[in-house]
Write an enzyme that holds these catalytic residues in place. Structure first.
Site, PDB file in Angstrom:
ATOM      1  N   ARG A 189       2.198  17.013   1.592  1.00 25.52           N
ATOM      2  CA  ARG A 189       1.880  16.640   0.041  1.00 25.52           C
ATOM      3  C   ARG A 189       1.386  17.618  -0.780  1.00 25.52           C
ATOM      4  O   ARG A 189       0.383  18.665  -0.123  1.00 25.52           O
ATOM      5  CB  ARG A 189       0.975  15.382   0.099  1.00 25.52           C
ATOM      6  CG  ARG A 189       1.488  14.071   0.730  1.00 25.52           C
ATOM      7  CD  ARG A 189       0.441  13.076   0.933  1.00 25.52           C
ATOM      8  NE  ARG A 189       1.013  11.787   1.839  1.00 25.52           N
ATOM      9  CZ  ARG A 189       0.511  11.271   2.651  1.00 25.52           C
ATOM     10  NH1 ARG A 189      -0.612  11.399   2.525  1.00 25.52           N
ATOM     11  NH2 ARG A 189       1.078  10.090   3.047  1.00 25.52           N
ATOM     12  N   LYS A 201      -3.687   2.688   0.082  1.00 26.85           N
ATOM     13  CA  LYS A 201      -3.780   1.335  -0.266  1.00 26.85           C
ATOM     14  C   LYS A 201      -3.455   0.265   0.862  1.00 26.85           C
ATOM     15  O   LYS A 201      -4.023  -0.701   0.883  1.00 26.85           O
ATOM     16  CB  LYS A 201      -2.299   1.112  -1.214  1.00 26.85           C
ATOM     17  CG  LYS A 201      -2.467   1.972  -2.441  1.00 26.85           C
ATOM     18  CD  LYS A 201      -0.947   1.581  -3.336  1.00 26.85           C
ATOM     19  CE  LYS A 201       0.060   2.467  -2.772  1.00 26.85           C
ATOM     20  NZ  LYS A 201       0.111   3.814  -2.805  1.00 26.85           N
ATOM     21  N   GLY A 202      -2.736   0.936   1.872  1.00 27.13           N
ATOM     22  CA  GLY A 202      -2.393  -0.054   2.956  1.00 27.13           C
ATOM     23  C   GLY A 202      -3.780  -0.373   3.846  1.00 27.13           C
ATOM     24  O   GLY A 202      -3.954  -1.496   4.122  1.00 27.13           O
ATOM     25  N   ASN A 261      10.642   2.966   0.469  1.00 30.00           N
ATOM     26  CA  ASN A 261      10.060   4.382   0.073  1.00 30.00           C
ATOM     27  C   ASN A 261       8.600   4.190   0.344  1.00 30.00           C
ATOM     28  O   ASN A 261       8.044   5.451   0.371  1.00 30.00           O
ATOM     29  CB  ASN A 261      10.450   4.757  -1.522  1.00 30.00           C
ATOM     30  CG  ASN A 261      10.018   3.529  -2.485  1.00 30.00           C
ATOM     31  OD1 ASN A 261       9.544   2.320  -2.072  1.00 30.00           O
ATOM     32  ND2 ASN A 261      10.012   3.752  -3.677  1.00 30.00           N
ATOM     33  N   ALA A 262       7.863   3.111   0.358  1.00 29.05           N
ATOM     34  CA  ALA A 262       6.587   3.255   0.508  1.00 29.05           C
ATOM     35  C   ALA A 262       6.078   3.315   2.070  1.00 29.05           C
ATOM     36  O   ALA A 262       7.130   3.068   2.951  1.00 29.05           O
ATOM     37  CB  ALA A 262       6.041   1.590   0.151  1.00 29.05           C
ATOM     38  N   GLY A 263       4.934   3.948   2.337  1.00 31.46           N
ATOM     39  CA  GLY A 263       4.620   4.251   3.539  1.00 31.46           C
ATOM     40  C   GLY A 263       3.047   3.999   3.536  1.00 31.46           C
ATOM     41  O   GLY A 263       2.293   4.816   3.101  1.00 31.46           O
ATOM     42  N   HIS A 264       2.730   2.670   4.270  1.00 32.06           N
ATOM     43  CA  HIS A 264       1.281   2.401   4.133  1.00 32.06           C
ATOM     44  C   HIS A 264       0.665   2.563   5.589  1.00 32.06           C
ATOM     45  O   HIS A 264       1.015   1.826   6.405  1.00 32.06           O
ATOM     46  CB  HIS A 264       1.243   0.860   3.823  1.00 32.06           C
ATOM     47  CG  HIS A 264       1.532   0.978   2.066  1.00 32.06           C
ATOM     48  ND1 HIS A 264       1.709  -0.364   1.427  1.00 32.06           N
ATOM     49  CD2 HIS A 264       1.902   1.932   1.448  1.00 32.06           C
ATOM     50  CE1 HIS A 264       2.193   0.108   0.091  1.00 32.06           C
ATOM     51  NE2 HIS A 264       2.186   1.295   0.030  1.00 32.06           N
ATOM     52  N   GLY A 308       0.760   7.933  -5.552  1.00 30.36           N
ATOM     53  CA  GLY A 308       0.984   7.238  -4.345  1.00 30.36           C
ATOM     54  C   GLY A 308       0.186   7.717  -3.001  1.00 30.36           C
ATOM     55  O   GLY A 308      -0.567   8.916  -3.108  1.00 30.36           O
ATOM     56  N   ASP A 309       0.161   7.205  -1.791  1.00 28.16           N
ATOM     57  CA  ASP A 309      -0.554   7.617  -0.805  1.00 28.16           C
ATOM     58  C   ASP A 309      -2.001   7.513  -1.067  1.00 28.16           C
ATOM     59  O   ASP A 309      -2.651   8.495  -0.459  1.00 28.16           O
ATOM     60  CB  ASP A 309       0.054   9.116  -0.322  1.00 28.16           C
ATOM     61  CG  ASP A 309       1.499   8.870   0.047  1.00 28.16           C
ATOM     62  OD1 ASP A 309       2.039   7.828   0.293  1.00 28.16           O
ATOM     63  OD2 ASP A 309       2.081   9.979  -0.304  1.00 28.16           O
ATOM     64  N   THR A 324      12.615   9.980  -1.730  1.00 25.09           N
ATOM     65  CA  THR A 324      12.291   9.444  -0.373  1.00 25.09           C
ATOM     66  C   THR A 324      13.845   9.412   0.181  1.00 25.09           C
ATOM     67  O   THR A 324      14.032   9.059   1.670  1.00 25.09           O
ATOM     68  CB  THR A 324      11.596   8.145   0.022  1.00 25.09           C
ATOM     69  OG1 THR A 324      12.203   7.252  -0.935  1.00 25.09           O
ATOM     70  CG2 THR A 324      10.036   8.631  -0.524  1.00 25.09           C
TER      71      THR A 324
HETATM   72  P1  GDP Z   1      -0.842   4.462   1.040  1.00 24.72           P
HETATM   73  O1  GDP Z   1       0.667   4.728   0.845  1.00 24.72           O
HETATM   74  O2  GDP Z   1      -1.395   4.443  -0.309  1.00 24.72           O
HETATM   75  O3  GDP Z   1      -1.013   3.075   1.717  1.00 24.72           O
HETATM   76  O4  GDP Z   1      -1.350   5.646   1.646  1.00 24.72           O
HETATM   77  P2  GDP Z   1      -0.795   6.461   2.968  1.00 24.72           P
HETATM   78  O5  GDP Z   1      -1.057   5.542   4.198  1.00 24.72           O
HETATM   79  O6  GDP Z   1       0.594   6.893   2.752  1.00 24.72           O
HETATM   80  O7  GDP Z   1      -1.827   7.512   2.929  1.00 24.72           O
HETATM   81  C1  GDP Z   1      -3.175   7.430   3.093  1.00 24.72           C
HETATM   82  C2  GDP Z   1      -3.593   8.480   4.602  1.00 24.72           C
HETATM   83  O8  GDP Z   1      -5.090   8.488   4.423  1.00 24.72           O
HETATM   84  C3  GDP Z   1      -3.015   7.608   5.843  1.00 24.72           C
HETATM   85  O9  GDP Z   1      -3.022   8.685   6.666  1.00 24.72           O
HETATM   86  C4  GDP Z   1      -4.618   6.820   6.093  1.00 24.72           C
HETATM   87  O10 GDP Z   1      -4.554   6.718   7.331  1.00 24.72           O
HETATM   88  C5  GDP Z   1      -5.351   7.781   5.653  1.00 24.72           C
HETATM   89  N1  GDP Z   1      -6.787   7.242   5.079  1.00 24.72           N
HETATM   90  C6  GDP Z   1      -7.133   6.236   4.181  1.00 24.72           C
HETATM   91  N2  GDP Z   1      -8.223   6.116   3.912  1.00 24.72           N
HETATM   92  C7  GDP Z   1      -8.937   7.186   4.397  1.00 24.72           C
HETATM   93  C8  GDP Z   1     -10.189   7.581   4.252  1.00 24.72           C
HETATM   94  O11 GDP Z   1     -10.937   6.981   3.537  1.00 24.72           O
HETATM   95  N3  GDP Z   1     -10.488   8.712   4.834  1.00 24.72           N
HETATM   96  C9  GDP Z   1      -9.525   9.552   5.634  1.00 24.72           C
HETATM   97  N4  GDP Z   1      -9.906  10.646   6.321  1.00 24.72           N
HETATM   98  N5  GDP Z   1      -8.341   8.941   5.723  1.00 24.72           N
HETATM   99  C10 GDP Z   1      -7.830   8.247   5.068  1.00 24.72           C
HETATM  100  P1  IMO Z   2       3.452   4.676  -1.106  1.00 22.40           P
HETATM  101  O1  IMO Z   2       3.500   3.507  -1.480  1.00 22.40           O
HETATM  102  C1  IMO Z   2       4.304   8.714  -2.578  1.00 22.40           C
HETATM  103  C2  IMO Z   2       7.857   9.377  -4.924  1.00 22.40           C
HETATM  104  C3  IMO Z   2       8.870  10.430  -4.025  1.00 22.40           C
HETATM  105  C4  IMO Z   2       9.494  10.776  -5.349  1.00 22.40           C
HETATM  106  C5  IMO Z   2       9.546   9.726  -6.401  1.00 22.40           C
HETATM  107  C6  IMO Z   2      10.710   8.839  -6.291  1.00 22.40           C
HETATM  108  O2  IMO Z   2       3.559   5.161   0.206  1.00 22.40           O
HETATM  109  O3  IMO Z   2       2.068   5.424  -1.921  1.00 22.40           O
HETATM  110  P2  IMO Z   2      11.970   7.235  -4.654  1.00 22.40           P
HETATM  111  O4  IMO Z   2      12.408   7.305  -3.256  1.00 22.40           O
HETATM  112  O5  IMO Z   2      10.959   6.222  -4.924  1.00 22.40           O
HETATM  113  O6  IMO Z   2      13.219   7.039  -5.692  1.00 22.40           O
HETATM  114  O7  IMO Z   2      11.261   8.506  -5.026  1.00 22.40           O
HETATM  115  O8  IMO Z   2       8.634   8.851  -5.990  1.00 22.40           O
HETATM  116  N1  IMO Z   2       7.446   8.130  -3.944  1.00 22.40           N
HETATM  117  C7  IMO Z   2       5.917   8.279  -3.504  1.00 22.40           C
HETATM  118  N2  IMO Z   2       5.249   9.280  -3.263  1.00 22.40           N
HETATM  119  N3  IMO Z   2       3.929   7.646  -1.842  1.00 22.40           N
HETATM  120  C8  IMO Z   2       4.771   6.674  -2.149  1.00 22.40           C
HETATM  121  O9  IMO Z   2       4.734   5.342  -1.607  1.00 22.40           O
HETATM  122  C9  IMO Z   2       5.995   6.976  -2.762  1.00 22.40           C
HETATM  123  N4  IMO Z   2       6.979   6.297  -3.222  1.00 22.40           N
HETATM  124  C10 IMO Z   2       7.944   6.939  -3.967  1.00 22.40           C
HETATM  125  O10 IMO Z   2       8.006  11.045  -3.440  1.00 22.40           O
HETATM  126  O11 IMO Z   2       8.654  11.952  -5.880  1.00 22.40           O
HETATM  127 MG    MG Z   3       2.081   6.148   1.573  1.00 23.06          MG
END
Ligand code: GDP
Ligand code: IMO
Ligand code: MG
Length: 467
Positions: free
Chosen positions: A341, A41-42, A63-66, A37-38, A163
């Site tokens: 993280r 993708k967003g 649970n997602a945060g994009h 995760g994280d 989450t």
């Molecule tokens: P997601 O859940 O997969 O959409 O990812 P998140 O948004 O939770 O976490 C990714 C973090 O990395 C966010 O703070 C984005 O703004 C940041 N991010 C995404 N791509 C890049 C990159 O290429 N470089 C940097 N420095 N930050 C990035």
């Molecule tokens: P995005 O879309 C990172 C992790 C939680 C926990 C496990 C189960 O932003 O990438 P849940 O609340 O789904 O039952 O938690 O999965 N988890 C994530 N970790 N990014 C996420 O989403 C996640 N969605 C769930 O931290 O370990």
């Molecule tokens: Mg995220």
């Protein structure tokens, strides 16, 4: 038996939505996370939205945060697809998701307050998506509290580190059936009341058993509250399966937005430290009603290193200064919960597995800028088992990963540059070599490289209509 006329009535408007060669070339794309995760993708969905028409979430919930950063503005999206920033596109929350309706309303209002268009035309929610009810969040938290107090030898706490957004309990009810509420039920107060009479009774007893001290749940009060929410969301609630097939038949291109990531997939991740849905690309057909044959491009999103939030195995985790340095440079704090993280080196064994599982045709390597300035970098190319034997196959099971040692290859680092590269060829030689090593190991091309959080800070092999 239904007569043919009736059957026709229920077919998508144009039969071209069948998996014909024509429909397969119409440019449907999936974006899926290849790690825990994280991965960013967003941001990549936002970039790709420019050349797609309909952006579809198929799994997970709040649970997602994009995160999307566009024109100096930062947006954190949880349930609403990251395509929402483009007013002329349609966003769909598919049937495979679990929707916390109060959260989605809150997200809609926050976006509108910032001038983003959100209405019944550009945001559709599946009538079959399951509803996250308040007790799901209480159950999630109570179970985590209980598990945190139980330790199992060297394995430590048994808590998953969820989450606490009620995801597991909502999906459990979906599978249990008799205690579930779907979005369409919110539009039918009498049916909702009937179901809630049974659910509230059972749930009050279950919550008490988990140690949650609360007043018994009042089905009439819950019905009134959720019927009012249903009225508010009514313009958005629809049969999204037919809506998606209509869109395909009209020649529109779909972009599927994965939430969570392949190594958190309920069937194929590091069970039991996973989430409760099929968040790999395998979840798309069931979670949207669109068969897999429509998807010809699967872009796997991979951070240039690894992170994980919550419990569970993480073979390349760095519990030292290097891990701290990655966390600070990458601002690795959760978008949903704010939790720091866990950070570590890139685990190619894990990513090659998720590339295979998702059928990724290409990879976006994000947060690549974070690696600049390290003298040397490591990538994990094999695992050493406790008995000394080696494997380059991922082990998708928490118990199976116990005691696994990563086997690293060391690559030379590159200095921080004051001028951002305009394309991949302009990156320092060692940075290019890192990307080439990853491509060689994974066997798929890196199509995009992220060099900063802004939508414009993306190096793209082929133009996708953005900077
Ligand atoms: P997601 O859940 O997969 O959409 O990812 P998140 O948004 O939770 O976490 C990714 C973090 O990395 C966010 O703070 C984005 O703004 C940041 N991010 C995404 N791509 C890049 C990159 O290429 N470089 C940097 N420095 N930050 C990035
Ligand atoms: P995005 O879309 C990172 C992790 C939680 C926990 C496990 C189960 O932003 O990438 P849940 O609340 O789904 O039952 O938690 O999965 N988890 C994530 N970790 N990014 C996420 O989403 C996640 N969605 C769930 O931290 O370990
Ligand atoms: Mg995220």
């Amino acid at each position: 038996m239904a007569c043919i006329a009736n059957i026709r009535h229920f077919m998508p408007r144009n039969s071209a939505s069948a998996c014909s060669p024509t429909s397969q070339t119409s440019g449907h794309t999936a974006v899926v996370g290849l790690q825990w995760g994280d991965e960013g993708k967003g941001k990549i969905v936002d970039v790709l939205t420019a050349r797609h028409d309909v952006i579809v979430r198929y799994n997970g919930g709040a649970n997602a945060g994009h995160t999307v950063v566009a024109e100096g503005q930062k947006y954190a999206l949880h349930l609403i697809p990251s395509g929402i920033l483009y007013p002329e596109k349609t966003c769909v929350i598919g049937n495979g998701t679990v929707v916390d309706p109060e959260k989605v309303i809150d997200e809609m209002e926050k976006l509108r307050a910032r001038g983003i268009r959100v209405d019944g035309t550009n945001l559709k929610i599946s009538d079959r998506a399951h509803v996250v009810m308040p007790w799901h969040k209480e159950q999630d938290a109570a179970l985590e509290e209980y598990l945190s107090s139980v330790t199992a030898g060297q394995r430590g706490s048994l808590a998953i580190g969820t989450t606490r957004r009620g995801i597991g309990p909502a999906y459990s009810d979906k599978v249990r059936r008799s205690t579930a509420i779907r979005m369409r039920d919110l539009l039918d107060p009498e049916y909702l009341r009937e179901r809630l009479r049974v659910i509230c009774k059972l749930r009050s007893a279950e919550l008490e058993a988990l140690g949650v001290k609360a007043q018994p749940l009042d089905p009439d009060a819950v019905t009134d509250r959720y019927a009012a929410i249903g009225m508010q969301l009514a313009p958005h609630i629809t049969d999204t399966v037919f809506a998606l097939h209509d869109a395909i038949a009209e020649g529109k291109s779909l972009l599927f937005e994965g939430a969570n990531a392949a190594l958190l997939d309920i069937d194929h991740g590091t069970y039991p430290y996973v989430t409760s849905s099929n968040c790999s690309a395998l979840g798309i057909p069931a979670g949207t009603g669109v068969p897999g044959c429509h998807i010809h491009r699967v872009l796997g999103i991979m951070k240039a290193y690894s992170t994980r939030v919550g419990g569970g195995p993480f073979p390349t985790e760095l519990l030292d200064e290097t891990g701290d340095r990655i966390r600070e440079r990458g601002r690795e704090y959760g978008t949903t919960t704010g939790r720091p993280r866990r950070c570590g080196w890139l685990d190619l064994v894990a990513v090659r597995y998720s590339t295979m599982l998702c059928g990724a045709t290409g990879v976006a390597c994000t947060l690549f800028d974070v690696l600049a300035g390290f003298e040397e970098l490591k990538v994990c190319v094999a695992y050493r088992r406790p008995d000394g034997s080696m494997t380059d196959r991922f082990i998708p099971d928490a118990r199976g990963l116990e005691g696994i040692e990563p086997v690293y290859e060391t690559l030379p680092g590159w200095p921080e540059s004051s001028t951002p590269a305009a394309n991949r060829n302009a990156l320092p030689a060692n940075a290019r070599a890192y990307l080439e090593r990853v491509e060689a190991y994974l066997g798929v091309p890196i199509e995009m490289v992220g060099i900063g959080p802004d939508r414009a800070q993306t190096l793209v092999r082929e133009p996708v209509g953005c900077g």
